[in-house]
Design a protein around this motif. Sequence first.
Motif, short mmCIF file in Angstrom:
data_model
loop_
_atom_site.label_atom_id
_atom_site.label_comp_id
_atom_site.label_asym_id
_atom_site.label_seq_id
_atom_site.Cartn_x
_atom_site.Cartn_y
_atom_site.Cartn_z
N ARG A 44 104.74 25.35 -93.24
CA ARG A 44 105.95 26.00 -93.33
C ARG A 44 107.00 25.69 -94.56
N LYS A 45 106.69 24.67 -95.21
CA LYS A 45 107.33 24.25 -96.50
C LYS A 45 106.68 25.29 -97.55
N LEU A 46 105.78 25.37 -97.54
CA LEU A 46 104.82 26.13 -98.58
C LEU A 46 105.42 27.65 -98.15
N GLU A 47 105.39 28.15 -97.09
CA GLU A 47 105.65 29.47 -96.75
C GLU A 47 107.04 29.78 -97.15
N ALA A 48 108.01 28.94 -97.01
CA ALA A 48 109.28 28.87 -97.30
C ALA A 48 109.50 29.00 -98.96
N TRP A 49 108.71 28.21 -99.73
CA TRP A 49 109.05 27.95 -101.01
C TRP A 49 108.38 29.25 -101.80
N SER A 50 107.21 30.00 -101.05
CA SER A 50 106.54 30.87 -101.67
C SER A 50 107.40 32.40 -101.23
N LYS A 51 108.12 31.96 -100.57
CA LYS A 51 109.17 33.05 -100.00
C LYS A 51 108.36 34.40 -99.26
N GLY A 52 107.44 33.85 -98.52
CA GLY A 52 106.52 34.36 -97.72
C GLY A 52 105.28 34.85 -98.02
N LYS A 53 104.92 34.64 -99.63
CA LYS A 53 103.52 35.03 -100.06
C LYS A 53 102.49 34.27 -99.25
N MET A 54 102.79 33.03 -99.17
CA MET A 54 101.70 32.29 -98.26
C MET A 54 102.25 32.25 -96.71
N ASN A 55 101.38 32.34 -96.00
CA ASN A 55 101.76 32.40 -94.50
C ASN A 55 101.19 31.01 -93.74
N ALA A 56 102.21 30.70 -93.21
CA ALA A 56 102.10 29.33 -92.44
C ALA A 56 100.73 29.37 -91.48
N ALA A 57 100.77 30.34 -90.58
CA ALA A 57 99.73 30.64 -89.70
C ALA A 57 98.27 30.42 -90.27
N GLU A 58 98.35 31.07 -91.41
CA GLU A 58 97.06 31.34 -91.97
C GLU A 58 96.65 29.94 -92.82
N ILE A 59 97.56 29.26 -93.48
CA ILE A 59 97.61 27.98 -93.82
C ILE A 59 96.76 27.16 -92.87
N LEU A 60 97.46 27.27 -91.60
CA LEU A 60 97.02 26.40 -90.34
C LEU A 60 95.85 26.88 -89.70
N GLU A 61 95.36 28.07 -90.38
CA GLU A 61 94.07 28.51 -89.65
C GLU A 61 94.40 29.00 -88.34
N LEU A 62 95.68 29.57 -87.85
CA LEU A 62 95.85 29.99 -86.58
C LEU A 62 95.58 31.38 -86.41
N SER A 63 95.57 32.12 -87.66
CA SER A 63 95.13 33.48 -87.59
C SER A 63 94.47 33.89 -88.77
N ALA A 64 93.47 34.82 -88.46
CA ALA A 64 92.78 35.30 -89.59
C ALA A 64 93.32 36.41 -90.59
N PRO A 65 93.41 36.47 -91.77
CA PRO A 65 93.67 37.61 -92.49
C PRO A 65 93.32 38.84 -91.86
N VAL A 66 94.00 39.80 -92.03
CA VAL A 66 93.85 41.03 -91.41
C VAL A 66 92.66 41.91 -91.66
N ALA A 67 92.23 41.67 -93.08
CA ALA A 67 90.94 42.07 -93.35
C ALA A 67 89.68 41.54 -92.69
N SER A 68 89.78 40.41 -92.27
CA SER A 68 88.46 39.79 -91.60
C SER A 68 88.83 39.73 -90.21
N ARG A 69 89.71 40.15 -89.70
CA ARG A 69 89.68 40.29 -88.09
C ARG A 69 88.79 41.26 -87.55
N PRO A 70 87.97 41.01 -86.48
CA PRO A 70 86.94 41.95 -86.11
C PRO A 70 87.82 43.22 -85.19
N ARG A 71 87.07 44.27 -85.50
CA ARG A 71 87.82 45.31 -84.76
C ARG A 71 87.62 45.45 -83.48
#
Length: 72
Positions: A44-71
């Motif tokens: 969350r600290k990295l997400e806040a510092w980057s002004k949302g460029k980094m995503n806490a959920a992706e850093i924690l591997e809680l969600s896959a990036p949109v491009a790699s999510r299965p359809r």
Amino acid sequence: MNVKQFLEATGMNIHQLSQEAGVAYSTLHPHVRKGKKLGEATARKLEAWSKGKMNAAEILELSAPVASRPRP
């Protein structure tokens, strides 16, 4: 965007990110180089510092990036 993607996109190195974001190098290095998990507070600290460029959920591997999510 996760930490590795952020570093690649910005051209920053781990030391620079550590200094600017206020996260210990000894925390970031094992995460970037060896895949060690970061804690929620750090993500969350990295997400806040980057002004949302980094995503806490992706850093924690809680969600896959949109491009790699299965359809459906």
